[in-house]
Write an enzyme that holds these catalytic residues in place. Structure first.
Site, PDB file in Angstrom:
ATOM      1  NE  ARG A 138      -3.886  -2.078   2.258  1.00 29.14           N
ATOM      2  CZ  ARG A 138      -3.622  -3.132   3.025  1.00 29.14           C
ATOM      3  NH1 ARG A 138      -2.560  -3.129   3.810  1.00 29.14           N
ATOM      4  NH2 ARG A 138      -4.421  -4.174   3.005  1.00 29.14           N
ATOM      5  CE  LYS A 147      -1.456  13.073 -14.935  1.00 20.93           C
ATOM      6  NZ  LYS A 147      -1.646  13.327 -16.377  1.00 20.93           N
ATOM      7  CD  GLU A 177       5.747  17.313 -22.568  1.00 19.26           C
ATOM      8  OE1 GLU A 177       5.033  18.205 -22.072  1.00 19.26           O
ATOM      9  OE2 GLU A 177       5.265  16.297 -23.145  1.00 19.26           O
ATOM     10  CE  LYS A 231       3.827  17.515 -14.087  1.00 18.85           C
ATOM     11  NZ  LYS A 231       4.069  16.251 -14.744  1.00 18.85           N
ATOM     12  CD  GLU A 251      -4.795  15.226 -15.696  1.00 14.97           C
ATOM     13  OE1 GLU A 251      -3.567  15.311 -15.712  1.00 14.97           O
ATOM     14  OE2 GLU A 251      -5.427  14.452 -16.408  1.00 14.97           O
ATOM     15  NE  ARG A 259      -0.969  16.845 -12.834  1.00 14.63           N
ATOM     16  CZ  ARG A 259      -0.354  16.090 -11.957  1.00 14.63           C
ATOM     17  NH1 ARG A 259      -0.716  16.082 -10.694  1.00 14.63           N
ATOM     18  NH2 ARG A 259       0.624  15.310 -12.330  1.00 14.63           N
ATOM     19  CG  ASN A 301      -3.417  17.382 -20.747  1.00 15.05           C
ATOM     20  OD1 ASN A 301      -2.404  16.716 -20.534  1.00 15.05           O
ATOM     21  ND2 ASN A 301      -4.527  17.241 -20.036  1.00 15.05           N
ATOM     22  CG  HIS A 328      -0.086  16.670 -24.270  1.00 11.06           C
ATOM     23  ND1 HIS A 328       0.656  17.828 -24.230  1.00 11.06           N
ATOM     24  CD2 HIS A 328       0.665  15.727 -23.649  1.00 11.06           C
ATOM     25  CE1 HIS A 328       1.804  17.598 -23.604  1.00 11.06           C
ATOM     26  NE2 HIS A 328       1.842  16.329 -23.249  1.00 11.06           N
ATOM     27  CG  HIS A 368      -3.054  10.945 -27.352  1.00 11.00           C
ATOM     28  ND1 HIS A 368      -4.210  10.642 -26.695  1.00 11.00           N
ATOM     29  CD2 HIS A 368      -2.353   9.795 -27.380  1.00 11.00           C
ATOM     30  CE1 HIS A 368      -4.211   9.370 -26.361  1.00 11.00           C
ATOM     31  NE2 HIS A 368      -3.090   8.835 -26.756  1.00 11.00           N
ATOM     32  CG  HIS A 376       5.104  12.261 -25.519  1.00 14.21           C
ATOM     33  ND1 HIS A 376       3.755  12.067 -25.712  1.00 14.21           N
ATOM     34  CD2 HIS A 376       5.223  13.191 -24.537  1.00 14.21           C
ATOM     35  CE1 HIS A 376       3.091  12.840 -24.873  1.00 14.21           C
ATOM     36  NE2 HIS A 376       3.963  13.534 -24.146  1.00 14.21           N
TER      37      HIS A 376
HETATM   38  N1  LIG Z   1       4.160  10.423 -15.106  1.00 11.36           N
HETATM   39  C1  LIG Z   1       4.033  11.461 -15.895  1.00 11.36           C
HETATM   40  O1  LIG Z   1       3.528  12.523 -15.502  1.00 11.36           O
HETATM   41  C2  LIG Z   1       4.551  11.364 -17.300  1.00 11.36           C
HETATM   42  C3  LIG Z   1       4.647  12.521 -18.082  1.00 11.36           C
HETATM   43  C4  LIG Z   1       5.185  12.406 -19.368  1.00 11.36           C
HETATM   44  C5  LIG Z   1       5.609  11.172 -19.848  1.00 11.36           C
HETATM   45  N2  LIG Z   1       5.499  10.064 -19.047  1.00 11.36           N
HETATM   46  C6  LIG Z   1       5.959   8.746 -19.521  1.00 11.36           C
HETATM   47  O2  LIG Z   1       7.367   8.817 -19.709  1.00 11.36           O
HETATM   48  C7  LIG Z   1       7.736   7.794 -20.643  1.00 11.36           C
HETATM   49  C8  LIG Z   1       8.767   8.339 -21.599  1.00 11.36           C
HETATM   50  O3  LIG Z   1       9.905   8.736 -20.865  1.00 11.36           O
HETATM   51  P1  LIG Z   1      11.306   9.071 -21.560  1.00 11.36           P
HETATM   52  O4  LIG Z   1      11.092   9.963 -22.703  1.00 11.36           O
HETATM   53  O5  LIG Z   1      12.208   9.471 -20.471  1.00 11.36           O
HETATM   54  O6  LIG Z   1      11.716   7.687 -22.224  1.00 11.36           O
HETATM   55  P2  LIG Z   1      12.401   6.375 -21.614  1.00 11.36           P
HETATM   56  O7  LIG Z   1      12.148   6.257 -20.178  1.00 11.36           O
HETATM   57  O8  LIG Z   1      11.991   5.255 -22.489  1.00 11.36           O
HETATM   58  O9  LIG Z   1      13.949   6.665 -21.822  1.00 11.36           O
HETATM   59  C9  LIG Z   1      14.464   6.680 -23.133  1.00 11.36           C
HETATM   60  C10 LIG Z   1      15.761   5.924 -23.228  1.00 11.36           C
HETATM   61  O10 LIG Z   1      16.795   6.738 -22.707  1.00 11.36           O
HETATM   62  C11 LIG Z   1      17.732   5.936 -22.030  1.00 11.36           C
HETATM   63  N3  LIG Z   1      18.353   6.815 -21.039  1.00 11.36           N
HETATM   64  C12 LIG Z   1      17.815   7.262 -19.882  1.00 11.36           C
HETATM   65  N4  LIG Z   1      18.639   8.133 -19.300  1.00 11.36           N
HETATM   66  C13 LIG Z   1      19.727   8.229 -20.087  1.00 11.36           C
HETATM   67  C14 LIG Z   1      20.917   8.991 -20.028  1.00 11.36           C
HETATM   68  N5  LIG Z   1      21.137   9.884 -19.053  1.00 11.36           N
HETATM   69  N6  LIG Z   1      21.840   8.836 -21.012  1.00 11.36           N
HETATM   70  C15 LIG Z   1      21.603   7.994 -22.050  1.00 11.36           C
HETATM   71  N7  LIG Z   1      20.498   7.263 -22.169  1.00 11.36           N
HETATM   72  C16 LIG Z   1      19.550   7.391 -21.198  1.00 11.36           C
HETATM   73  C17 LIG Z   1      16.960   4.790 -21.466  1.00 11.36           C
HETATM   74  O11 LIG Z   1      17.753   3.628 -21.425  1.00 11.36           O
HETATM   75  C18 LIG Z   1      15.790   4.640 -22.422  1.00 11.36           C
HETATM   76  O12 LIG Z   1      15.961   3.577 -23.306  1.00 11.36           O
HETATM   77  C19 LIG Z   1       6.467   7.306 -21.294  1.00 11.36           C
HETATM   78  O13 LIG Z   1       6.136   6.042 -20.793  1.00 11.36           O
HETATM   79  C20 LIG Z   1       5.415   8.332 -20.852  1.00 11.36           C
HETATM   80  O14 LIG Z   1       4.124   7.771 -20.752  1.00 11.36           O
HETATM   81  C21 LIG Z   1       4.986  10.145 -17.790  1.00 11.36           C
END
Ligand SMILES: NC(=O)c1ccc[n+]([C@@H]2O[C@H](COP(=O)([O-])OP(=O)(O)OC[C@H]3O[C@@H](n4cnc5c(N)ncnc54)[C@H](O)[C@@H]3O)[C@@H](O)[C@H]2O)c1
Length: 372
Positions: free
Chosen positions: A121, A143, A185, A237, A247, A251, A255, A258, A262, A275
């Site tokens: 939990r 999130k 972003e 943020k 949200e 919040r 978007n 987006h 999307h 993205h």
């Molecule tokens: N929780 C939220 O509010 C929120 C907001 C936006 C996006 N997201 C989520 O985030 C995800 C995308 O995240 P992302 O863009 O970070 O992609 P990711 O987590 O897939 O990372 C991309 C790649 O970068 C590599 N990497 C990470 N740090 C590195 C570094 N310092 N040097 C070299 N390589 C590195 C990783 O191995 C990975 O393969 C999606 O799943 C999306 O849904 C969540």
């Protein structure tokens, strides 16, 4: 070192931002906050780049450190992978006071954040984001989620971390495309909330590329700029999340860009655009909708397009029809009560939520942006 406080009552936490600070992460260990039992959840690449320094610092501080590796890629942000992590935590005897440290991009942060939220939990959670997107967006705001075969982020929970610990120097190992996509972003924050920040990005765009990391002096200057970029983004943020933790209203302005973005991601089956690339185009579509509604100046749309181009983000839709894209707006979560709710700019630094935008205006704006 900038420190930002996220004020959410009993869910409050700090965001620590610094350069080359991963090797000191053990300094945040506080036995009053979390026990010595810590699991770092990371992926093999980030583990190779940064795992040993994080472990060494935590061990020096007296923590018992375990590492749990998740393969790289969005497809591992799944319930199956979460279950595999639960199994390891049970086997290690993790209890309520134990801590998960996420070390990686948004995939690791969302997945391991979800595990921390649900294991017993909820256990302690420290987010250590290493991509730009994760530093300015996904690690802040609470999130967490995993994907379902029928859709992204369908299973999740709001769960605030105990700390976000950002080492801006990790950006220096990111591939160019990953760095660009996170910038989308960042620009969004300027557009929705802060004209001065938007201008800061414009004036410092020449630092914001991987070339600036190739030489010592350039890197030092660039990291100063990146520290401001990450800190200002987190502040914006944070200000939004503080007013609307789960949200319910405000919040939604996060978007901006987006809905069209999307739709582009879905129609191209998440293959064509990163993205942030889809969001870059989505922001321009939102601007052009507002241009056509005469609520936003066309010159400002051109200014945004110029900045996106300078930062090597795409600005045109190719090979998709306006009809298909606008229909895809309706599958977006932002459709409320059968109405399309769009976040549209009023001026640089301010947006508004608009219901009932005519379908014809959306299609025209998509065509203005290159759709057939
Ligand atoms: N929780 C939220 O509010 C929120 C907001 C936006 C996006 N997201 C989520 O985030 C995800 C995308 O995240 P992302 O863009 O970070 O992609 P990711 O987590 O897939 O990372 C991309 C790649 O970068 C590599 N990497 C990470 N740090 C590195 C570094 N310092 N040097 C070299 N390589 C590195 C990783 O191995 C990975 O393969 C999606 O799943 C999306 O849904 C969540």
């Amino acid at each position: 070192m900038p420190k930002i406080k996220v004020d959410l009552g009993k869910n409050s936490y700090d965001i620590n931002i610094g350069v080359d600070t991963l090797r000191n992460i053990g300094e945040v260990y506080d036995p009053k906050v979390f026990t010595e039992q810590v699991a770092i959840v990371t992926d093999p690449l980030v583990e190779e780049l940064y795992g040993s320094r994080v472990r060494a610092s935590l061990r020096e501080a007296g923590c018992q450190v375990h590492t749990i590796e998740v393969p790289r890629g969005e497809k591992y942000k799944s319930l199956k992978m979460a279950a595999a992590i639960y199994d390891q935590l049970v086997a290690l005897g993790f209890h309520r006071d134990s801590t998960i440290i996420t070390l990686g991009g948004g995939v690791i942060g969302d997945l391991a954040g979800f595990v921390a939220a649900t294991y017993m939990r909820g256990i302690n959670l420290i987010q250590v984001p290493t991509t730009l997107l994760a530093q300015v967006d996904s690690s802040v705001g609470g999130k967490t989620a995993v994907n379902h075969p029928r859709g992204k982020n369908l299973i999740g929970v709001f769960y605030q971390p105990d700390l976000v610990y950002i080492d801006v120097k990790t950006l220096t190992t990111l591939p160019a495309r990953e760095l660009c996509t996170g910038l989308s972003e960042v620009i969004k924050y300027g557009m929705i909330k802060d004209k001065t920040f938007f201008e800061f990005i414009e004036n410092n765009a020449h630092h914001l590329n991987t070339k600036a990391f190739e030489e010592e002096d350039l890197m030092r200057a660039a990291l100063k700029v990146w520290t401001t970029i990450v800190a200002e983004s987190c502040k914006i943020k944070t200000a939004v999340v503080e007013k609307d933790e789960t949200e319910q209203g405000l919040r939604a302005i996060l978007n901006f860009g987006h809905t069209a973005g999307h739709a582009l991601e879905v129609l191209s089956k998440y293959q064509k655009y990163e993205h942030g690339e889809a969001i870059a185009i989505g922001m321009l579509v939102a601007c052009r909708i507002a241009n056509r509604l005469k609520t936003f100046d066309e010159g400002k749309t051109a200014r945004l397009e110029k900045l996106l181009t300078k930062l090597k983000l795409p600005t045109r839709i190719d090979n998709l029809s306006a009809e298909r894209i606008s229909k895809a707006f309706w599958v977006d979560k932002k459709v409320k009560g059968g109405k399309i709710r769009l976040v549209l700019p009023k001026r640089i630094g301010e947006v508004e939520v608009v219901d009932d935008v005519p379908f014809a205006v959306i299609k025209k704006a998509l065509k203005d942006t290159g759709a057939r």
